[in-house]
Design a protein around this motif. Structure first.
Motif, PDB file in Angstrom:
ATOM      1  N   LYS B 297       0.745  -0.893  -0.025  1.00 41.83           N
ATOM      2  CA  LYS B 297      -0.099   0.209   0.282  1.00 41.83           C
ATOM      3  C   LYS B 297       0.909   1.045   0.069  1.00 41.83           C
ATOM      4  O   LYS B 297       0.425   2.223  -0.184  1.00 41.83           O
ATOM      5  CB  LYS B 297      -0.698   0.404   1.292  1.00 41.83           C
ATOM      6  CG  LYS B 297      -0.270   0.594   2.155  1.00 41.83           C
ATOM      7  CD  LYS B 297      -1.279  -0.191   3.163  1.00 41.83           C
ATOM      8  CE  LYS B 297      -0.965   0.174   5.209  1.00 41.83           C
ATOM      9  NZ  LYS B 297      -1.709   0.055   6.088  1.00 41.83           N
ATOM     10  N   LYS B 300       1.930   4.602  -5.177  1.00 41.24           N
ATOM     11  CA  LYS B 300       0.689   5.523  -4.837  1.00 41.24           C
ATOM     12  C   LYS B 300       0.135   5.231  -6.565  1.00 41.24           C
ATOM     13  O   LYS B 300       0.506   5.852  -7.397  1.00 41.24           O
ATOM     14  CB  LYS B 300       1.885   6.704  -5.118  1.00 41.24           C
ATOM     15  CG  LYS B 300       2.638   7.036  -4.457  1.00 41.24           C
ATOM     16  CD  LYS B 300       3.178   8.105  -4.351  1.00 41.24           C
ATOM     17  CE  LYS B 300       3.820   8.827  -2.198  1.00 41.24           C
ATOM     18  NZ  LYS B 300       4.567   7.448  -1.992  1.00 41.24           N
ATOM     19  N   PHE B 329      -5.023   2.308  -1.556  1.00 41.41           N
ATOM     20  CA  PHE B 329      -4.230   3.448  -2.407  1.00 41.41           C
ATOM     21  C   PHE B 329      -5.306   3.862  -2.877  1.00 41.41           C
ATOM     22  O   PHE B 329      -6.596   4.300  -3.859  1.00 41.41           O
ATOM     23  CB  PHE B 329      -4.049   2.300  -4.635  1.00 41.41           C
ATOM     24  CG  PHE B 329      -3.551   1.490  -3.741  1.00 41.41           C
ATOM     25  CD1 PHE B 329      -4.022  -0.115  -3.872  1.00 41.41           C
ATOM     26  CD2 PHE B 329      -2.213   1.661  -3.603  1.00 41.41           C
ATOM     27  CE1 PHE B 329      -3.210  -1.451  -3.098  1.00 41.41           C
ATOM     28  CE2 PHE B 329      -1.788   0.156  -3.555  1.00 41.41           C
ATOM     29  CZ  PHE B 329      -1.899  -1.246  -3.271  1.00 41.41           C
ATOM     30  N   LEU B 332      -6.027   6.621  -6.315  1.00 45.29           N
ATOM     31  CA  LEU B 332      -6.103   5.183  -7.940  1.00 45.29           C
ATOM     32  C   LEU B 332      -7.829   6.099  -8.435  1.00 45.29           C
ATOM     33  O   LEU B 332      -8.328   6.757  -7.991  1.00 45.29           O
ATOM     34  CB  LEU B 332      -6.986   4.460  -6.929  1.00 45.29           C
ATOM     35  CG  LEU B 332      -6.352   2.743  -8.089  1.00 45.29           C
ATOM     36  CD1 LEU B 332      -5.435   2.341  -7.999  1.00 45.29           C
ATOM     37  CD2 LEU B 332      -7.504   1.674  -7.245  1.00 45.29           C
TER      38      LEU B 332
END
Lengths: 152, 595
Positions: B297, B300, B329, B332
């Motif tokens: 995690k 990025k 994330f 995202l």
């Protein structure tokens, strides 16, 4: 440079031994506190220094608590790992009687945004009377830090 | 003359009698319920999993390949069986191990896979029986035999003598279970990466900074060279990540689909080593739970593909799926090809600050520079001279000395800093107060006596770095070390210095440091003749010593520095008493020592 052998812990064996033992314990405690502060409580780090302390960090000189505070703030966050530690009580002749400890460390550090690097560091700690407590406190009088690969 | 791939060690030993199965094997069910983990036993344990098909019944079958083609079982070692002592490598073995794939629980269950319990039969048993363990390396023949054995010996924690290295599978025999176990531990630890690299290079798109490792296992280049890249195995994944780190660390897109990945532990290194990664394709794998994403995690990610993983089926709706993924994330924007509404972020992310530039010597003030430099040159010319006794003059009566080195897991006798090892005073590792005390040399006689025992050295003072530091480059044909030395000194009359504390930290030099060593020529050391004193001088000396309280040596120094002017010397002495002492660290990165 006269000799005060009878009072000098460096010449009196029993006192010297005690001195050395205590130095070892203090240096262990100091390194734990210092690097924990450096990694997790960076703002508090400058309080470990004497106001007239000098830091030479990879050839950059910083002195005075205010400048030290700014300097440590300017560094990215760190993760230190100390692998080697040694210390010696400093001969009183060099310190005009002020109890002083030489602490030498080596290990690795990862600054945020940088690759992990090896470093050497040494400190002179000096015992100061504290305004807030009966017991003297250790303060850093000088600090010298260098990456082993500082020139790359 | 070898191709890329991993060295896999299979070990088989031969059982003394019919019931050659020594216990079940905890293997992962084909449907996949968790990675295989089996404990190591020295003389017992499950046999290797058979490749592909299962064999019923006893009887010898072809030796199973150690690796597993369909990725279900993530074995990283194979346990030995005990060889029948009667059948040793110098004769024909009388039985092969059965390659039956055992799915039952260890030690029990049906199907006749009963544990035989402790199969230590031959071990320590009567009359000179020996257990032989047969090791083999799949496709071992393609490796140069000497390279192979050397590579194994370098990495194996125990020395071993392979007996009878031969055959397509580079079989050899080991006669001791502990050694055999040590060898098993190195299975899959040696990887030749050239083949990997070439294949990965073909799959890398520089314009997009994208690397496509989709179903890499069946890549024709790898297959044709018998290189086995199984990304759900730690060593394969690690090798791949290392190649990325070393060659394309700026990577932005990575496709790991169709690699039977069932966990992401081994991908966690991506976070630090491939920090620019924005697009990751993990689709068509075997990830069971979204918690695997916690391992990565730190990335990025802006785009992620997860579809066709079992975990996708466990969400009650799309919204919770998206939510769980976004938790890992937050930035995202695209999941499984679908655009997501842009997240609202907090602007706490700051580009990390840059470090201040590293500079060379910091001398504090110009006037210190010359005396310090002079002192150090003189110190090291004596230190290198072969007779370190004159250093007595440089040290205070009450001086202390200690040395330390980086902590190493290596056997000290094999460590190149071996000469220093026994005196290394590393308080992080050394806890006994008596030893700690003993390793601190105290009084100048003890300090110099100890220094005289250290290996002969050659330092070459080329440039000095003062923090107060000094940087010297040494010139020698021997092994290069690097060190950091701290002197605390007090003035010793005139511009001389006297050492009260001396701490030496010594380590091996890096290849870069060695390469840069000895660039400048050494200065010729100057010899200072020892003056003989005239009678009036001797008288003045005793008087001065009495009056100042200094010993004769220092008194003499002080007088000499002041040209035997008694009053002037006295004044200088008084002035010096109130001066601050000088502290500086000596950071000398290289010296050579003969050892």
């Amino acid at each position: 440079m006269g000799s005060l052998a009878e009072f000098c812990p460096f010449c009196n064996t029993a006192d010297f031994r005690t001195h050395v033992d205590a130095s070892c314990r203090y240096s262990e405690e100091f390194t734990n506190i210092y690097y924990d502060c450096m990694d997790k409580k960076r703002r508090n780090l400058m309080r470990l220094y004497l106001d007239k302390a000098t830091l030479v960090w990879n050839g950059n000189a910083v002195s005075g608590q205010a400048a030290l505070g700014d300097f440590f703030e300017s560094l990215p966050s760190s993760e230190f790992s100390i692998q080697t530690l040694d210390c010696q009580p400093v001969h009183e002749q060099a310190t005009q009687g002020q109890t002083t400890l030489l602490v030498v460390t080596a290990g690795q550090v990862k600054f945020d945004g940088q690759k992990q690097r090896y470093f050497n560091q040494n400190f002179l700690l000096t015992a100061q009377a504290s305004p807030t407590s009966d017991q003297p406190v250790w303060k850093i009088a000088s600090d010298c830090f260098r990456f082993q690969d500082w020139s790359s | 003359p070898f191709c890329g791939g991993k060295l896999i060690l299979n070990g088989y030993s031969w059982l003394p009698n019919h019931d050659d199965r020594v216990g079940g094997q905890k293997v992962r069910n084909r449907k996949g319920r968790g990675p295989f983990r089996a404990p190591m036993y020295s003389d017992q344990g499950p046999r290797p999993r058979h490749r592909g098909s299962q064999r019923g019944g006893g009887g010898p079958g072809p030796r199973a390949r150690f690796d597993d083609e369909d990725g279900d079982v993530n074995l990283s070692f194979i346990l030995p069986h005990v060889f029948s002592p009667a059948s040793n490598p110098y004769g024909r073995p009388n039985r092969r191990g059965d390659d039956r794939f055992d799915r039952g629980r260890r030690g029990g269950g049906g199907g006749g896979h009963r544990g035989r319990g402790n199969n230590k039969g031959g071990d320590g048993g009567g009359g000179g029986r020996k257990n032989w363990f047969k090791m083999s390396v799949p496709y071992g023949k393609k490796y140069d035999k000497d390279w192979l054995i050397t590579a194994l010996q370098n990495i194996c924690s125990m020395p071993f003598t392979p007996v009878h290295v031969k055959g397509n599978r580079a079989e050899f025999f080991i006669d001791d279970s502990t050694t055999a176990n040590a060898l098993f531990k190195v299975s899959r630890k040696i990887t030749d990466k050239e083949g990997y690299k070439q294949c990965m290079a073909k799959r890398f798109d520089g314009s997009q900074q994208a690397l496509d490792l989709n179903n890499i296992r069946i890549d024709p280049d790898l297959v044709s060279q018998n290189i086995d890249v199984t990304l759900n195995r730690k060593n394969s994944m690690r090798a791949v990540i290392k190649i990325i780190e070393e060659n394309i660390p700026e990577l932005v897109c990575l496709n790991l689909s169709n690699n039977k990945l069932f966990r992401l532990d081994d991908l966690s290194e991506l976070v630090n080593k491939v920090p620019n990664l924005k697009t990751l394709n993990l689709s068509h794998n075997e990830l069971k739970t979204e918690r695997e994403l916690d391992r990565i995690k730190g990335l990025k990610l802006v785009e992620l593909w997860l579809e066709r993983n079992p975990l996708c089926d466990y969400f009650k709706d799309q919204a919770s799926y998206i939510s769980e993924v976004r938790e890992r994330f937050p930035r995202l924007l695209k999941l499984d090809g679908q655009d997501l509404p842009p997240p609202i972020v907090f602007d706490v992310e700051v580009t990390p600050a840059a470090l201040p530039p590293c500079k060379p010597s910091y001398f504090c003030s110009e006037e210190i520079k010359t005396p310090i430099v002079g002192f150090l040159q003189q110190y090291y010319s004596v230190y290198d001279s072969g007779d370190r006794q004159p250093l007595l003059d440089a040290y205070h009566d009450g001086a202390t000395f200690s040395l330390s080195m980086p902590f190493t897991m290596q056997n000290p006798s094999r460590c190149s800093l071996g000469d220093y090892h026994k005196d290394s005073r590393n308080l992080k590792k050394l806890k006994d107060p008596t030893t700690r005390f003993r390793l601190l040399k105290h009084t100048r006689l003890n300090v110099v006596a100890f220094l005289s025992e250290l290996p002969k050295t050659q330092h070459d003072t080329a440039s000095l770095i003062v923090d107060v530091n000094t940087f010297t480059v040494s010139k020698s044909r021997d092994s290069v070390r690097a060190f950091c030395r701290v002197f605390v000194t007090v003035p010793a009359g005139g511009t001389s210095l006297c050492i009260v504390n001396d701490e030496l930290f010594v380590r091996n030099a890096t290849t870069e440091e060695i390469r840069r060593a000895f660039v400048a020529p050494a200065p010729t050391p100057s010899s200072s003749p020892v003056p003989t004193l005239s009678a009036p001088q001797q008288e003045m000396l005793s008087a001065f010593s009495l009056k100042s309280g200094m010993n004769l040596e220092w008194s003499q120094k002080c007088l000499q520095d002041n040209e035997w002017d008694f009053n002037r010397a006295g004044q200088v002495f008084t002035d010096l008493k109130v001066n601050n002492s000088l502290f500086y660290s000596v950071n000398i990165p290289r010296f050579k020592s003969s050892s």
